[in-house]
Design an enzyme around this catalytic site. Structure first.
Site, mmCIF file in Angstrom:
data_model
loop_
_atom_site.group_PDB
_atom_site.id
_atom_site.type_symbol
_atom_site.label_atom_id
_atom_site.label_comp_id
_atom_site.label_asym_id
_atom_site.label_seq_id
_atom_site.Cartn_x
_atom_site.Cartn_y
_atom_site.Cartn_z
ATOM 1 N N TYR A 1 -1.122 -0.658 10.441
ATOM 2 C CA TYR A 1 -1.469 -1.003 9.186
ATOM 3 C C TYR A 1 -0.147 -0.897 8.091
ATOM 4 O O TYR A 1 0.181 -1.830 7.591
ATOM 5 C CB TYR A 1 -2.707 -0.475 8.624
ATOM 6 C CG TYR A 1 -3.053 -0.947 7.342
ATOM 7 C CD1 TYR A 1 -3.475 -2.167 6.954
ATOM 8 C CD2 TYR A 1 -2.890 0.051 6.148
ATOM 9 C CE1 TYR A 1 -3.657 -2.531 5.412
ATOM 10 C CE2 TYR A 1 -3.181 -0.311 4.933
ATOM 11 C CZ TYR A 1 -3.337 -1.753 4.703
ATOM 12 O OH TYR A 1 -3.844 -2.004 3.235
ATOM 13 N N THR B 1 0.801 -1.202 0.185
ATOM 14 C CA THR B 1 0.172 0.171 -0.118
ATOM 15 C C THR B 1 0.875 1.117 0.087
ATOM 16 O O THR B 1 2.005 1.154 0.498
ATOM 17 C CB THR B 1 -0.950 0.157 1.284
ATOM 18 O OG1 THR B 1 -1.473 1.296 1.350
ATOM 19 C CG2 THR B 1 -0.066 -0.233 2.446
HETATM 20 N N1 LIG Z 1 -8.801 -1.620 -1.087
HETATM 21 C C1 LIG Z 1 -7.827 -0.921 -1.091
HETATM 22 O O1 LIG Z 1 -8.070 0.169 -1.291
HETATM 23 C C2 LIG Z 1 -6.337 -1.268 -0.828
HETATM 24 C C3 LIG Z 1 -5.322 -0.408 -1.081
HETATM 25 C C4 LIG Z 1 -3.733 -0.753 -0.621
HETATM 26 C C5 LIG Z 1 -3.693 -2.005 -0.330
HETATM 27 N N2 LIG Z 1 -4.781 -3.039 -0.261
HETATM 28 C C6 LIG Z 1 -4.352 -4.403 0.139
HETATM 29 O O2 LIG Z 1 -4.900 -5.386 -0.762
HETATM 30 C C7 LIG Z 1 -5.344 -6.469 -0.071
HETATM 31 C C8 LIG Z 1 -6.826 -6.733 -0.373
HETATM 32 O O3 LIG Z 1 -7.730 -5.764 0.206
HETATM 33 P P1 LIG Z 1 -9.345 -5.823 0.056
HETATM 34 O O4 LIG Z 1 -9.922 -4.305 0.099
HETATM 35 O O5 LIG Z 1 -9.676 -6.700 -0.954
HETATM 36 O O6 LIG Z 1 -9.693 -6.331 1.560
HETATM 37 P P2 LIG Z 1 -10.882 -7.513 1.585
HETATM 38 O O7 LIG Z 1 -11.099 -7.484 3.279
HETATM 39 O O8 LIG Z 1 -11.979 -7.410 0.829
HETATM 40 O O9 LIG Z 1 -10.036 -8.863 1.223
HETATM 41 C C9 LIG Z 1 -8.984 -9.594 2.270
HETATM 42 C C10 LIG Z 1 -9.482 -10.968 2.340
HETATM 43 O O10 LIG Z 1 -8.564 -11.787 3.000
HETATM 44 C C11 LIG Z 1 -9.295 -12.712 3.906
HETATM 45 N N3 LIG Z 1 -8.165 -12.890 5.033
HETATM 46 C C12 LIG Z 1 -7.815 -11.936 5.893
HETATM 47 N N4 LIG Z 1 -7.288 -12.610 6.926
HETATM 48 C C13 LIG Z 1 -6.995 -13.909 6.506
HETATM 49 C C14 LIG Z 1 -6.005 -14.997 6.706
HETATM 50 N N5 LIG Z 1 -5.354 -15.064 7.955
HETATM 51 N N6 LIG Z 1 -6.250 -16.211 6.028
HETATM 52 C C15 LIG Z 1 -7.029 -16.474 5.151
HETATM 53 N N7 LIG Z 1 -7.836 -15.432 4.487
HETATM 54 C C16 LIG Z 1 -7.715 -14.278 5.243
HETATM 55 C C17 LIG Z 1 -10.152 -12.022 4.206
HETATM 56 O O11 LIG Z 1 -11.460 -12.931 4.425
HETATM 57 C C18 LIG Z 1 -10.655 -11.284 2.841
HETATM 58 O O12 LIG Z 1 -11.562 -12.233 1.977
HETATM 59 C C19 LIG Z 1 -5.272 -6.306 1.262
HETATM 60 O O13 LIG Z 1 -3.705 -6.723 1.630
HETATM 61 C C20 LIG Z 1 -4.885 -4.728 1.353
HETATM 62 O O14 LIG Z 1 -4.012 -4.460 2.554
HETATM 63 C C21 LIG Z 1 -6.042 -2.545 -0.655
#
Ligand SMILES: NC(=O)c1ccc[n+]([C@@H]2O[C@H](COP(=O)([O-])OP(=O)(O)OC[C@H]3O[C@@H](n4cnc5c(N)ncnc54)[C@H](O)[C@@H]3O)[C@@H](O)[C@H]2O)c1
Length: 329
Positions: A142, A118
């Protein structure tokens, strides 16, 4: 045995789009997700395994059953405010459990990894747009958790020759144009779905935190990148890694900033609905402006975002958001 890509966190918002994109482009996938935040209904492609990314026995089984050529890691806890309140929960899930996943990869000789990082690892920007050389200065657990994994990946390359590509997203947004999957977080903390909720009447108003930033209209400015463009970058990263057997890192944004007020105006125009705005004070930890420089991804990966207009990005989000039920593709 046919080759597969293991998408950890593939039932989540971005992971489900990466899964669809890979399958649309001829790749086969296995999804591992504990459903702590994801939705099983969004896993409409590939094989689904429910479980924790730190479950070594389960991972050994997956790596034995399938010929996994790469692991895509999108399984993190993502709420910045919560990470400040509960740092242990964030370091445990985002760092310690990632180490267990990496150890399972090393044990099973799987040596290609794509990591969702991120722009939050950069903290308050020292210059704009933010490129890969920008100093790292996370300002919340985070951001630190992602920065720590980036360091761990360097150490795993040295010790175990594990290849990795780090992708630092700016604000992931939009939904697949099929409207079969989209953004559905619980609780929702992201601006676009919150404003769409206000437009559709699921919430009374949208709060704007801070109107005195050093930006043209005083509200925070962010760089919105479509989730399918992020998915494209994952596939290009895999191809780059398989060819070069090396590590790399890329910032992924559109290179254009939109203020909160501008975004609300675009939502009003796309949805043709009014939105009630409540102006509040600044929130701790919000930088005024975050805009990414993605030249490196363009040059090295040949990455070309297709969704470069905020109107189009919001239209795809709106098409999904009005119903938000998972439909079969
Ligand atoms: N959404 C954004 O704007 C954004 C920006 C920068 C980085 N990210 C990164 O992108 C990734 C996905 O984000 P997102 O928005 O899709 O989030 P999200 O919460 O929709 O998806 C994360 C998924 O990981 C699963 N998960 C969490 N811990 C787990 C574990 N221990 N074992 C198995 N599954 C697990 C959750 O059930 C969920 O389905 C993350 O790593 C987040 O930090 C997102």
């Amino acid at each position: 045995m046919e080759t597969r890509i293991l998408i950890v966190g593939g039932a989540g918002y971005i992971g489900s789009h990466v899964n669809k994109y890979l399958n649309d482009h001829g790749y086969k996938t296995v999804i591992l997700d504990d459903l702590s935040y994801g939705h099983e209904a969004s896993v409409q492609w590939g094989d689904f395994v429910q479980g924790d990314m730190a479950d070594g026995q389960l991972l050994d089984k997956i790596f034995t059953k399938y010929k996994i050529i790469a692991v895509f890691h999108l399984s993190a806890f993502i709420a910045v405010g919560e990470s400040v309140q509960k740092p242990g929960m964030y370091y445990s899930n985002n760092v310690a459990k990632t180490v267990s996943l990496l150890e399972a990869m090393v044990r099973n000789k799987v040596d290609n990894f794509v990591f969702s990082s991120t722009c939050a690892i950069m903290g308050d920007p020292e210059y704009l747009p933010i490129d890969e050389k920008h100093p790292r200065n996370p300002i919340n657990p985070y951001g630190w958790s992602k920065f720590m994994v980036e360091q761990i990946l360097k150490d795993f390359k040295k010790a175990h020759n594990l290849n990795s590509v780090v992708l630092r997203y700016f604000n992931a947004s939009g939904a697949d144009p099929s409207a079969t999957i989209g953004e559905k977080h619980h609780p929702e903390t992201h601006l676009i779905p919150l404003v769409l909720d206000a437009a559709i009447g699921r919430r009374e108003s949208i709060s704007v935190f801070g109107t005195d930033y050093d930006t043209p209209d005083g509200t925070c400015v962010r760089d919105y990148i479509h989730v399918n463009d992020l998915a494209q970058a994952h596939l290009l990263s895999l191809e780059w890694m398989l060819k070069n057997q090396a590590c790399n890192d890329f910032n992924l944004g559109n290179g254009t900033g939109f203020s909160v007020k501008e975004l609300i105006e675009v939502v009003k125009s796309v949805t043709n609905k009014d939105v009630t705005v409540v102006e509040s004070g600044r929130r701790d930890g919000d930088a005024g402006t975050l805009i990414g420089a993605s030249n490196k991804a363009h040059e090295v990966l040949g990455w070309k975002p297709k969704f470069d207009s905020l109107e189009v990005i919001i239209k795809t989000a709106w098409d999904w958001h009005q119903d938000m039920s998972f439909k079969s593709s």
